[in-house]
Design a protein around this motif. Structure first.
Motif, PDB file in Angstrom:
ATOM      1  N   ASN A  26       8.966  22.760  53.127  1.00 53.02           N
ATOM      2  CA  ASN A  26       9.470  22.245  53.058  1.00 53.02           C
ATOM      3  C   ASN A  26       8.651  20.972  53.450  1.00 53.02           C
ATOM      4  O   ASN A  26       7.825  19.694  52.621  1.00 53.02           O
ATOM      5  CB  ASN A  26      10.847  21.147  52.969  1.00 53.02           C
ATOM      6  CG  ASN A  26      11.438  19.563  53.105  1.00 53.02           C
ATOM      7  OD1 ASN A  26      10.517  18.519  52.932  1.00 53.02           O
ATOM      8  ND2 ASN A  26      12.628  19.862  52.639  1.00 53.02           N
ATOM      9  N   SER A  27       8.313  20.921  54.553  1.00 51.94           N
ATOM     10  CA  SER A  27       6.947  20.327  55.533  1.00 51.94           C
ATOM     11  C   SER A  27       5.875  19.945  54.867  1.00 51.94           C
ATOM     12  O   SER A  27       4.764  19.424  55.219  1.00 51.94           O
ATOM     13  CB  SER A  27       6.808  20.650  56.676  1.00 51.94           C
ATOM     14  OG  SER A  27       8.773  20.237  57.761  1.00 51.94           O
ATOM     15  N   ALA A  28       5.156  21.373  54.703  1.00 49.64           N
ATOM     16  CA  ALA A  28       4.163  21.790  54.243  1.00 49.64           C
ATOM     17  C   ALA A  28       3.999  20.564  52.676  1.00 49.64           C
ATOM     18  O   ALA A  28       3.037  20.093  52.546  1.00 49.64           O
ATOM     19  CB  ALA A  28       3.618  22.850  53.630  1.00 49.64           C
ATOM     20  N   VAL A  47       5.820   5.307  45.790  1.00 52.90           N
ATOM     21  CA  VAL A  47       5.619   5.706  44.332  1.00 52.90           C
ATOM     22  C   VAL A  47       5.062   7.244  45.269  1.00 52.90           C
ATOM     23  O   VAL A  47       5.777   8.633  45.087  1.00 52.90           O
ATOM     24  CB  VAL A  47       5.336   4.935  43.366  1.00 52.90           C
ATOM     25  CG1 VAL A  47       5.026   6.940  42.529  1.00 52.90           C
ATOM     26  CG2 VAL A  47       5.469   4.166  42.842  1.00 52.90           C
ATOM     27  N   ILE A  48       4.236   7.385  46.229  1.00 54.91           N
ATOM     28  CA  ILE A  48       3.946   8.766  46.161  1.00 54.91           C
ATOM     29  C   ILE A  48       4.418   9.617  47.017  1.00 54.91           C
ATOM     30  O   ILE A  48       4.941  10.598  47.125  1.00 54.91           O
ATOM     31  CB  ILE A  48       2.347   8.653  47.457  1.00 54.91           C
ATOM     32  CG1 ILE A  48       1.342   8.020  45.930  1.00 54.91           C
ATOM     33  CG2 ILE A  48       1.591  10.310  47.489  1.00 54.91           C
ATOM     34  CD1 ILE A  48       0.103   7.510  46.333  1.00 54.91           C
ATOM     35  N   ALA A  49       5.247   8.450  48.689  1.00 48.44           N
ATOM     36  CA  ALA A  49       6.238   9.115  49.436  1.00 48.44           C
ATOM     37  C   ALA A  49       7.872   9.798  48.349  1.00 48.44           C
ATOM     38  O   ALA A  49       7.978  11.204  48.834  1.00 48.44           O
ATOM     39  CB  ALA A  49       6.557   7.185  50.374  1.00 48.44           C
ATOM     40  N   ALA A  50       8.292   8.252  46.884  1.00 49.18           N
ATOM     41  CA  ALA A  50       9.353   9.535  47.149  1.00 49.18           C
ATOM     42  C   ALA A  50       9.179  10.569  46.181  1.00 49.18           C
ATOM     43  O   ALA A  50       9.910  11.896  45.991  1.00 49.18           O
ATOM     44  CB  ALA A  50       9.526   8.402  45.759  1.00 49.18           C
ATOM     45  N   ALA A  51       7.583  10.870  45.750  1.00 45.74           N
ATOM     46  CA  ALA A  51       7.465  11.962  44.508  1.00 45.74           C
ATOM     47  C   ALA A  51       6.781  13.223  45.813  1.00 45.74           C
ATOM     48  O   ALA A  51       8.064  14.382  45.828  1.00 45.74           O
ATOM     49  CB  ALA A  51       6.231  11.541  43.933  1.00 45.74           C
ATOM     50  N   ALA A  52       6.596  13.063  46.733  1.00 44.63           N
ATOM     51  CA  ALA A  52       6.678  14.107  48.008  1.00 44.63           C
ATOM     52  C   ALA A  52       8.101  14.541  48.914  1.00 44.63           C
ATOM     53  O   ALA A  52       8.057  15.441  48.731  1.00 44.63           O
ATOM     54  CB  ALA A  52       5.810  13.539  49.035  1.00 44.63           C
ATOM     55  N   LEU A  53       9.280  13.313  48.404  1.00 43.28           N
ATOM     56  CA  LEU A  53      10.004  14.043  49.589  1.00 43.28           C
ATOM     57  C   LEU A  53      11.189  14.593  47.779  1.00 43.28           C
ATOM     58  O   LEU A  53      11.940  15.831  47.903  1.00 43.28           O
ATOM     59  CB  LEU A  53      10.555  12.823  49.883  1.00 43.28           C
ATOM     60  CG  LEU A  53      10.273  12.478  51.173  1.00 43.28           C
ATOM     61  CD1 LEU A  53      11.469  10.724  51.170  1.00 43.28           C
ATOM     62  CD2 LEU A  53      10.218  13.038  52.056  1.00 43.28           C
ATOM     63  N   SER A  54      10.882  14.172  46.987  1.00 44.21           N
ATOM     64  CA  SER A  54      11.676  14.987  45.476  1.00 44.21           C
ATOM     65  C   SER A  54      11.463  16.318  45.900  1.00 44.21           C
ATOM     66  O   SER A  54      12.147  17.230  45.234  1.00 44.21           O
ATOM     67  CB  SER A  54      11.133  13.974  44.315  1.00 44.21           C
ATOM     68  OG  SER A  54      11.947  12.841  44.606  1.00 44.21           O
ATOM     69  N   PHE A  63      13.936  27.451  47.208  1.00 46.88           N
ATOM     70  CA  PHE A  63      13.061  29.223  48.236  1.00 46.88           C
ATOM     71  C   PHE A  63      15.314  29.477  48.673  1.00 46.88           C
ATOM     72  O   PHE A  63      14.913  30.498  48.644  1.00 46.88           O
ATOM     73  CB  PHE A  63      12.499  28.635  49.138  1.00 46.88           C
ATOM     74  CG  PHE A  63      11.973  29.501  50.078  1.00 46.88           C
ATOM     75  CD1 PHE A  63      11.107  30.556  50.292  1.00 46.88           C
ATOM     76  CD2 PHE A  63      12.942  29.265  51.588  1.00 46.88           C
ATOM     77  CE1 PHE A  63      11.020  31.679  51.067  1.00 46.88           C
ATOM     78  CE2 PHE A  63      12.895  30.291  52.284  1.00 46.88           C
ATOM     79  CZ  PHE A  63      12.072  31.334  52.109  1.00 46.88           C
ATOM     80  N   LEU A  64      15.560  28.042  49.411  1.00 47.06           N
ATOM     81  CA  LEU A  64      16.661  28.639  49.619  1.00 47.06           C
ATOM     82  C   LEU A  64      18.058  29.934  48.434  1.00 47.06           C
ATOM     83  O   LEU A  64      18.181  30.562  49.471  1.00 47.06           O
ATOM     84  CB  LEU A  64      17.776  27.354  50.065  1.00 47.06           C
ATOM     85  CG  LEU A  64      17.272  26.906  51.738  1.00 47.06           C
ATOM     86  CD1 LEU A  64      17.752  25.580  51.921  1.00 47.06           C
ATOM     87  CD2 LEU A  64      17.314  28.191  52.833  1.00 47.06           C
TER      88      LEU A  64
END
Length: 76
Positions: A26-28, A47-54, A63-64
């Motif tokens: 997630n962090s990577a 917008v970039i931050a929202a995309a990154a978090l999503s 993965f889980l």
């Protein structure tokens, strides 16, 4: 909510190292998408931050789910 469920099942199974790997992924993903978004696009930072978090939460969930599928069958 599904991430919390998967984490809870893994904690119950005492397989917490899988959760640590998921958080690392997630962090990577957040870092990669943020840096790539700033370097390669002219989009607004929000917008970039929202995309990154999503994207990061989707990757963590996948993965889980994959890791949990290897330990037991889970009905979703």
């Amino acid at each position: 909510a599904i991430v919390s469920y998967y984490r809870g099942v893994l904690v119950h199974q005492r397989k917490t190292s899988i959760i640590a790997w998921a958080v690392t992924i997630n962090s990577a993903a957040v870092l990669v998408v943020l840096f790539a978004g700033v370097a390669l696009t002219s989009a607004a930072g929000a917008v970039i931050a929202a995309a990154a978090l999503s994207i990061s939460i989707i990757l963590e969930t996948l993965f889980l789910r994959y890791a949990l599928g290897k330990t037991e069958k889970v009905k979703c």
